[in-house]
Write a protein that holds these residues in place. Structure first.
Motif, PDB file in Angstrom:
ATOM      1  N   LEU A  13     -24.305 -32.858  -8.824  1.00 23.45           N
ATOM      2  CA  LEU A  13     -25.165 -31.803 -10.058  1.00 23.45           C
ATOM      3  C   LEU A  13     -26.529 -31.445  -9.305  1.00 23.45           C
ATOM      4  N   ARG A  14     -27.011 -31.894  -8.341  1.00 18.98           N
ATOM      5  CA  ARG A  14     -28.272 -31.426  -7.710  1.00 18.98           C
ATOM      6  C   ARG A  14     -27.868 -30.795  -6.102  1.00 18.98           C
ATOM      7  N   ASP A  15     -27.801 -31.353  -5.273  1.00 13.91           N
ATOM      8  CA  ASP A  15     -27.468 -30.764  -3.843  1.00 13.91           C
ATOM      9  C   ASP A  15     -26.364 -30.220  -4.077  1.00 13.91           C
ATOM     10  N   GLY A  16     -25.196 -30.610  -4.656  1.00 13.94           N
ATOM     11  CA  GLY A  16     -24.027 -29.796  -4.797  1.00 13.94           C
ATOM     12  C   GLY A  16     -24.212 -28.467  -5.387  1.00 13.94           C
ATOM     13  N   THR A 202     -28.647 -43.110   3.121  1.00 20.10           N
ATOM     14  CA  THR A 202     -28.270 -42.114   4.028  1.00 20.10           C
ATOM     15  C   THR A 202     -27.951 -40.867   2.971  1.00 20.10           C
ATOM     16  N   HIS A 203     -28.259 -39.747   3.562  1.00 22.94           N
ATOM     17  CA  HIS A 203     -28.006 -38.554   2.971  1.00 22.94           C
ATOM     18  C   HIS A 203     -27.636 -37.261   3.892  1.00 22.94           C
ATOM     19  N   CYS A 204     -26.686 -37.110   4.255  1.00 24.17           N
ATOM     20  CA  CYS A 204     -26.110 -36.451   5.392  1.00 24.17           C
ATOM     21  C   CYS A 204     -25.317 -35.095   5.039  1.00 24.17           C
ATOM     22  N   HIS A 205     -25.847 -34.014   5.950  1.00 20.80           N
ATOM     23  CA  HIS A 205     -25.338 -32.801   5.522  1.00 20.80           C
ATOM     24  C   HIS A 205     -24.341 -32.526   6.507  1.00 20.80           C
ATOM     25  N   ASN A 206     -23.375 -31.676   6.324  1.00 21.32           N
ATOM     26  CA  ASN A 206     -22.269 -31.319   7.285  1.00 21.32           C
ATOM     27  C   ASN A 206     -22.182 -30.393   8.115  1.00 21.32           C
ATOM     28  N   GLY A 238     -22.476 -28.255   3.032  1.00 20.36           N
ATOM     29  CA  GLY A 238     -22.078 -29.463   2.119  1.00 20.36           C
ATOM     30  C   GLY A 238     -22.731 -30.895   2.541  1.00 20.36           C
ATOM     31  N   ASN A 239     -22.700 -31.773   1.809  1.00 22.63           N
ATOM     32  CA  ASN A 239     -23.087 -33.257   2.024  1.00 22.63           C
ATOM     33  C   ASN A 239     -21.699 -34.082   2.202  1.00 22.63           C
ATOM     34  N   ALA A 240     -22.140 -35.133   2.520  1.00 29.13           N
ATOM     35  CA  ALA A 240     -20.943 -36.120   2.589  1.00 29.13           C
ATOM     36  C   ALA A 240     -20.121 -36.352   1.598  1.00 29.13           C
TER      37      ALA A 240
END
Ligand code: KIV
Ligand code: ZN
Length: 515
Positions: A13-16, A202-206, A238-240
């Motif tokens: 709902l935030r990074d997405g 952890t907060h990883c981008h793809n 995107g994110n993990a």
């Protein structure tokens, strides 16, 4: 092996929502949040409260609706952001403020134009301020994976001393490599004297396709929270993806020293809901939630699975929620059954009128299609009327003609601001003709960026779900519409997109502007 708890922090709902075109309405966010809660996600990042009044309202609405999961708002490390985040999450049973500032040389020099000492001072102040509002404060070192190790240690130690209970070191630009990123956490946790007072995250981008691998490597090196999104939605690549990290940990119990509380049977329905709401289809070969994830095409594989499932299957489809779309309702189902099923899907109705309207739509659909699946119900509540959107544009009637050897035509009868208008046009096909007819009277001046059709369930009587992405003056919206008639679904989605454009539910992006 005794297992430690791995906290699942969902930021769909935030990074997405930061994926271009993926913006969600307040009610849509609440629906997704309810599914996440049912799935037993630990922390739901509901938005970035200061970004816009709409974001604030959405975070607040999620905070009111959710009882079990912790509800979190993002905030830059500045007073106004933290105060606004605190205000938005106030109604939550459990709340978290997630504050961040960049710590890499390139971000500090060019984006923030700040000296490291100033950054340090600012983050200490921010964490302390956030702690005045809640005991649960997360601090993120933005662009952490490209930060200098000694500075990272100082920042982490200071943030924990100031009261941060979670320390997140994001791979903001998706540059990390699993072995290196994991080793960085190990060193950091060992080097920081008060590291035992916080959970590392952890907060990883793809960007390099390594978000899940990097997140799991971090877990092998002491991290106990993963930030992730449904379907891997998120800024840029995107994110993990939540479903991948959760199923990796569960399937490879022999390797990972952690376990999650996720009720995995809700994964596929939640993935479908996010896809319907955002209009971002899931690629068929996507792990866990793609349509082909459990489909065996080759004869050798089919033979093996029939003889002994584990020859080619490492997970059971039903464990992640496949094959659960039983026929639940039909033409003879009553209002109470329909209401109960909607509620089970996280859709609640604030007023009797809203329920009546949904029930009328259900009956209309049941007349055309006698088996109504959960996915059909989700689609029924995904366009303007169901979303409390001001409906400037409404469909009254549609006639489309497509005959071999003749130019397709469409006649649309719509109301604009309550005024009925008719328009007719020719086109390359009936959808093109209908869109031209609408544009002739709506004069939106919007560019069509995407048109896509997906079947919601199986069979030729399935509803088609159409997504239309429009852009006007840099404002991007996704309209969705569904119907057993593809032309009608296309028209509904176009009108939904026009209504979204009119609502100007625009987000500002303070995160991109730095602090
Ligand atoms: O990618 C990132 O660094 C972020 C932070 C705000 C956590 O989204
Ligand atoms: Zn991010």
């Amino acid at each position: 092996m005794s297992k430690e708890k791995l906290v699942i922090f969902d930021t769909t709902l935030r990074d997405g929502e930061q994926s271009p075109g993926a913006s969600m309405t307040r009610d849509e966010k609440v629906r997704i949040a309810r599914m996440l809660e049912k799935m037993r996600v630990d922390v739901i990042e509901a938005g970035f409260a200061i970004a816009s009044p709409g974001d604030f309202e959405a975070v607040q609405a999620v905070a009111k609706a959710i009882k079990e999961s912790t509800v979190c708002s993002l905030a830059r490390a500045v007073d106004a952001d933290i105060d606004r985040a605190a205000e938005a999450i106030k109604p939550a049973a459990r709340s978290r403020i997630h504050t961040f500032i960049a710590t890499s040389p390139v971000h500090m020099q060019y984006k923030l134009k700040m000296q490291p000492e100033q950054v340090l001072e600012q983050l200490i102040h921010a964490v302390k301020r956030a702690r005045n509002y809640t005991d649960d404060v997360e601090f993120s070192l933005e662009d952490g994976s490209r930060s200098e190790f000694d500075f990272m240690c100082r920042v982490t130690e200071a943030a924990i001393a100031a009261g941060a209970t979670t320390i997140n070191v994001p791979d903001t630009v998706g540059y990390g490599e699993p072995a290196e990123y994991g080793a960085m956490f190990k060193r950091l946790i060992e080097a920081v004297p008060n590291s035992d007072k916080a959970i590392f995250s952890t907060h990883c981008h793809n960007d390099l396709g390594l978000a899940v691998a990097n997140s799991l490597s971090a877990v092998m090196n002491g991290v106990r929270q993963i930030e992730c999104t449904i379907n891997g939605l998120g800024e840029r690549a995107g994110n993990a993806s939540l479903e991948e990290v959760v199923m990796a940990v569960r399937t490879r119990k022999d390797v990972f020293p952690v376990e999650t509380d996720i009720v995995t049977e809700h994964i596929v329905p939640t993935s479908r809901l996010v896809s319907t709401i955002t209009g971002f289809p899931v690629q068929p070969n996507k792990a866990i939630v793609g349509a082909n994830a459990f489909a065996h095409e080759s004869g050798i594989h089919q033979d093996g699975v029939l003889k002994h499932r584990e020859t080619y299957e490492i997970m059971r489809a039903e464990d992640v929620g496949w094959n659960t779309n039983k026929i639940v309702l039909g033409k003879h189902s009553g209002r109470a059954a329909v209401k109960a099923r909607f509620e089970a899907l996280g859709v609640s109705f604030d007023t009797q009128d809203a329920l009546n309207e949904a029930f009328a739509r259900f009956k209309e659909l049941a007349d055309k299609k006698h088996e109504i699946f959960d996915e059909d119900l989700q689609a029924l509540v995904s366009d303007s009327a169901a979303d409390n959107l001001a409906e400037r544009f409404k469909l009254i009637d549609l006639e489309a003609l497509s005959k071999s050897g003749q130019k397709p035509t469409a006649k649309v009868h719509i109301s604009i601001d309550g005024q009925a208008v008719e328009s007719e046009a020719e086109g390359g096909g009936p959808v093109d003709a209908a869109y031209k007819a609408i544009e002739a009277v709506a004069k939106s001046n919007a560019d069509l960026l995407l048109y896509s059709v997906n079947n919601i369930t199986q069979g030729t009587d399935s509803q088609g779900e159409v997504t239309v992405r429009l852009e006007r003056n840099g404002h991007i919206v996704n309209g969705v519409g569904s119907d057993t008639d593809i032309v009608a679904a296309s028209v509904k989605s176009y009108l939904h997109a026009l209504n979204l454009l009119e609502s100007r539910r625009e987000r500002s992006h303070p995160q991109r502007d730095g602090v």
